[in-house]
Write an enzyme that holds these catalytic residues in place. Structure first.
Site, PDB file in Angstrom:
ATOM      1  N   GLY A  14       0.647  -1.043  -0.364  1.00 30.11           N
ATOM      2  CA  GLY A  14      -0.379  -0.032   0.012  1.00 30.11           C
ATOM      3  C   GLY A  14       0.739   1.287  -0.144  1.00 30.11           C
ATOM      4  CB  ILE A  16       2.053   4.085   4.276  1.00 24.58           C
ATOM      5  CG1 ILE A  16       1.527   6.208   4.386  1.00 24.58           C
ATOM      6  CG2 ILE A  16       3.045   4.535   5.400  1.00 24.58           C
ATOM      7  CD1 ILE A  16       0.442   6.307   5.710  1.00 24.58           C
ATOM      8  CG  ASP A  62      -7.700 -10.861   4.694  1.00 23.72           C
ATOM      9  OD1 ASP A  62      -7.501 -11.155   5.110  1.00 23.72           O
ATOM     10  OD2 ASP A  62      -8.815 -12.011   4.264  1.00 23.72           O
ATOM     11  CB  SER A 129      -5.259   7.197  11.817  1.00 22.94           C
ATOM     12  OG  SER A 129      -6.023   9.013  11.963  1.00 22.94           O
ATOM     13  CE1 TYR A 154      -8.415   4.471   9.064  1.00 21.60           C
ATOM     14  CE2 TYR A 154      -8.903   7.013   9.371  1.00 21.60           C
ATOM     15  CZ  TYR A 154      -8.233   5.926   9.467  1.00 21.60           C
ATOM     16  OH  TYR A 154      -6.704   5.948   9.296  1.00 21.60           O
ATOM     17  CE  LYS A 158      -6.446   3.042  11.224  1.00 26.27           C
ATOM     18  NZ  LYS A 158      -4.683   1.842  10.786  1.00 26.27           N
ATOM     19  CG  PHE A 182      -1.107  14.303  12.288  1.00 22.70           C
ATOM     20  CD1 PHE A 182      -0.351  14.078  13.313  1.00 22.70           C
ATOM     21  CD2 PHE A 182      -2.141  15.817  12.825  1.00 22.70           C
ATOM     22  CE1 PHE A 182      -0.518  13.923  14.841  1.00 22.70           C
ATOM     23  CE2 PHE A 182      -1.623  15.426  14.561  1.00 22.70           C
ATOM     24  CZ  PHE A 182      -1.846  15.340  15.203  1.00 22.70           C
ATOM     25  CG  ASN A 203      -7.665  11.140   1.803  1.00 23.83           C
ATOM     26  OD1 ASN A 203      -7.266   9.745   1.393  1.00 23.83           O
ATOM     27  ND2 ASN A 203      -7.725  11.718   2.331  1.00 23.83           N
ATOM     28  CG  PHE A 222     -15.076  19.365   1.366  1.00 28.50           C
ATOM     29  CD1 PHE A 222     -15.758  19.486   0.165  1.00 28.50           C
ATOM     30  CD2 PHE A 222     -14.770  18.235   0.898  1.00 28.50           C
ATOM     31  CE1 PHE A 222     -16.160  18.180  -0.364  1.00 28.50           C
ATOM     32  CE2 PHE A 222     -14.520  16.933  -0.112  1.00 28.50           C
ATOM     33  CZ  PHE A 222     -15.336  17.180  -0.731  1.00 28.50           C
TER      34      PHE A 222
HETATM   35  C1  UD1 Z   1      -8.220  12.097   7.342  1.00 30.50           C
HETATM   36  C2  UD1 Z   1      -8.455  11.598   9.056  1.00 30.50           C
HETATM   37  C3  UD1 Z   1      -7.005  10.732   8.748  1.00 30.50           C
HETATM   38  C4  UD1 Z   1      -7.032   9.392   7.721  1.00 30.50           C
HETATM   39  C5  UD1 Z   1      -7.327  10.153   6.447  1.00 30.50           C
HETATM   40  C6  UD1 Z   1      -8.019   9.016   5.808  1.00 30.50           C
HETATM   41  C7  UD1 Z   1      -8.809  13.432  10.594  1.00 30.50           C
HETATM   42  C8  UD1 Z   1      -8.599  14.672  11.036  1.00 30.50           C
HETATM   43  N1  UD1 Z   1      -7.781  12.642   9.637  1.00 30.50           N
HETATM   44  O1  UD1 Z   1      -8.037  12.914   7.384  1.00 30.50           O
HETATM   45  O2  UD1 Z   1      -6.101  10.271  10.052  1.00 30.50           O
HETATM   46  O3  UD1 Z   1      -5.704   9.092   7.617  1.00 30.50           O
HETATM   47  O4  UD1 Z   1      -8.755  10.447   6.912  1.00 30.50           O
HETATM   48  O5  UD1 Z   1      -8.364   9.145   4.794  1.00 30.50           O
HETATM   49  O6  UD1 Z   1      -9.730  12.584  11.130  1.00 30.50           O
HETATM   50  N2  UD1 Z   1     -10.500  18.327   1.400  1.00 30.50           N
HETATM   51  C9  UD1 Z   1     -11.615  19.241   0.220  1.00 30.50           C
HETATM   52  N3  UD1 Z   1     -11.575  18.247  -1.207  1.00 30.50           N
HETATM   53  C10 UD1 Z   1     -11.120  17.500  -1.109  1.00 30.50           C
HETATM   54  C11 UD1 Z   1     -10.773  16.110  -0.319  1.00 30.50           C
HETATM   55  C12 UD1 Z   1     -10.663  17.242   0.756  1.00 30.50           C
HETATM   56  O7  UD1 Z   1     -11.424  19.860   1.129  1.00 30.50           O
HETATM   57  O8  UD1 Z   1     -11.853  17.112  -2.319  1.00 30.50           O
HETATM   58  C13 UD1 Z   1     -10.677  18.893   2.504  1.00 30.50           C
HETATM   59  C14 UD1 Z   1     -11.030  18.375   3.861  1.00 30.50           C
HETATM   60  O9  UD1 Z   1     -12.422  19.201   4.123  1.00 30.50           O
HETATM   61  C15 UD1 Z   1     -10.349  18.482   4.560  1.00 30.50           C
HETATM   62  C16 UD1 Z   1      -8.327  18.563   4.007  1.00 30.50           C
HETATM   63  O10 UD1 Z   1      -9.203  18.581   2.984  1.00 30.50           O
HETATM   64  O11 UD1 Z   1      -9.964  19.679   5.229  1.00 30.50           O
HETATM   65  C17 UD1 Z   1      -7.826  17.179   4.087  1.00 30.50           C
HETATM   66  O12 UD1 Z   1      -9.137  16.037   3.671  1.00 30.50           O
HETATM   67  P1  UD1 Z   1      -8.229  14.466   3.601  1.00 30.50           P
HETATM   68  O13 UD1 Z   1      -7.325  14.779   2.783  1.00 30.50           O
HETATM   69  O14 UD1 Z   1      -9.389  14.027   3.154  1.00 30.50           O
HETATM   70  O15 UD1 Z   1      -7.793  14.072   4.765  1.00 30.50           O
HETATM   71  P2  UD1 Z   1      -8.989  14.169   6.354  1.00 30.50           P
HETATM   72  O16 UD1 Z   1     -10.379  14.653   6.385  1.00 30.50           O
HETATM   73  O17 UD1 Z   1      -8.209  15.806   7.053  1.00 30.50           O
END
Ligand code: UD1
Length: 343
Positions: A14, A16, A62, A129, A154, A158, A182, A203, A222
């Site tokens: 994967g 990481i 698995d 996480s 999820y 953890k 993070f 993400n 968002f």
């Molecule tokens: C979350 C979890 C993290 C986990 C990860 C796995 C928390 C604080 N973090 O990360 O531990 O490993 O999910 O998926 O719970 N964003 C946009 N537009 C997008 C996508 C994201 O604006 O299309 C913004 C989100 O609103 C957020 C930031 O980007 O503010 C990061 O989002 P993302 O990359 O999804 O990570 P987390 O939600 O922080």
């Protein structure tokens, strides 16, 4: 010493996991990958070999299945230590399929520890996480920051996995290090390994890349009304190679005289938060490419801001980040371009 150490890396194909296997090989360890391809592709081992000149052993396993895991230990062991990445990680999916997340993420840990015990393997590095903190009241977040109820199944898996490890450590011979990541992002500088999201990415960084390359039309930011300097949410984006190197430090910790019996917990972040708009600016600056984005409503379940206090990992693991958000964007963009021309 590391030459002789054989390390099982579950989920080593994967995002990481594959970067960690590369760093283990660079550091002279002998990693064995176990993966069931649930969120990765078979070509990764070849690319790890292209980067390092060494081909790690691989087993399609698995880890949820105790019999398959036992077979893995018989065929590829004896192992000196285990790094356990294999888990599902999509927050949104976990809300829709909670049972699948509990079964996979908790089941694999239980099965793994049982088989480790049967084989007298007592060293474990666990992939946790920052999601375990929820929205903390005080920033930056230290390892002592009280955990809030996690916002998703999820996140709960953890928290539960950390608890399971804590409980086992108090009664059995198990030494563990749990690393609370993070926001890992970016890719290897070779552009041969990186994040491979299945379907539409959740993400931020993969979504930025897919928008810039033309696979997606627009990035939805968002929320523009958070209580932050530019109104967008803040996260601690950490380069995946820095995260990978921390696993080598965690292993060294388990072999050092400082290792406590029990489950030691460390935050892995940069100590610096960046807003979504800062991340976009970094991308545009490093790639020289304009990104099509628009600010939309907040995403449900998102927290406003979080970043790490990293002093424990800096002091106790002797580890610190070497890369920043510009390195994340540059490497992720090179990886996206590699994917576009090779897949
Ligand atoms: C979350 C979890 C993290 C986990 C990860 C796995 C928390 C604080 N973090 O990360 O531990 O490993 O999910 O998926 O719970 N964003 C946009 N537009 C997008 C996508 C994201 O604006 O299309 C913004 C989100 O609103 C957020 C930031 O980007 O503010 C990061 O989002 P993302 O990359 O999804 O990570 P987390 O939600 O922080």
């Amino acid at each position: 010493m590391s030459d002789k150490l054989k390390i099982l890396v579950t989920g080593g194909n994967g995002f990481i996991g594959s970067h960690t296997v590369v760093e283990l090989l660079h550091a002279g360890y002998n990693p064995v990958i176990a993966d069931n391809f649930s969120n990765s592709s078979p070509g990764i081992v070849e690319n790890i070999e292209r980067i390092t000149g060494k081909r790690p052993a691989f087993s399609e396993t698995d880890i949820c299945s105790e019999s398959e895991t036992q077979k893995l230990f018989l065929e590829h062991g004896p192992f000196d230590a285990v790094i356990h990445f294999a888990a599902f990680k999509a927050v949104g999916e976990s809300m829709e399929k909670p049972l699948m997340y509990y079964h996979n993420n908790i089941g694999s840990l239980i099965s793994l520890i049982r088989v480790m015990q049967q084989n007298q393997v007592s060293k474990l590095v666990f992939s946790s996480s920052c999601t375990v903190y929820g929205q903390p009241d005080i920033l930056p977040v230290t390892e002592k920051t009280p955990l809030k109820s996690a916002a998703s199944p999820y996140g709960k898996t953890k928290q539960l996995c950390e608890e399971i490890i804590n409980d086992v450590c108090t009664v059995e011979k198990l030494d563990a290090v749990s690393l609370r990541y993070f926001n890992p992002a970016g890719a290897h500088e070779s552009a041969l390994i990186g994040e491979l999201p299945l379907g539409i990415p959740n993400n931020l960084v993969p979504f930025i890349m897919q928008t810039a390359i033309g696979k997606r039309e627009v990035l939805n930011v968002f929320g523009g009304d958070y209580n932050t300097p530019d109104g967008t949410a803040i996260r601690d984006y950490i380069h995946v190679v820095d995260v990978a190197k921390a696993h080598v430090s965690a292993l060294q910790r388990l072999y050092s005289q400082h290792s406590h019996n029990g489950n030691e917990i460390f935050n892995l972040g940069t100590g610096k938060g960046n807003s979504v708009l800062e991340a976009i600016n970094s991308f545009e600056k490093t790639s020289g490419t304009k990104l099509n984005y628009k600010i939309v409503a907040r995403r449900s379940g998102d927290i406003e801001k979080v970043w790490a206090d990293t002093s424990m990992a800096n002091k106790e693991l002797g580890w610190k980040t070497e890369l920043d958000i510009d390195d994340i964007m540059r490497s992720a963009w090179n990886w996206e371009k590699y994917l576009a021309s090779n897949v």
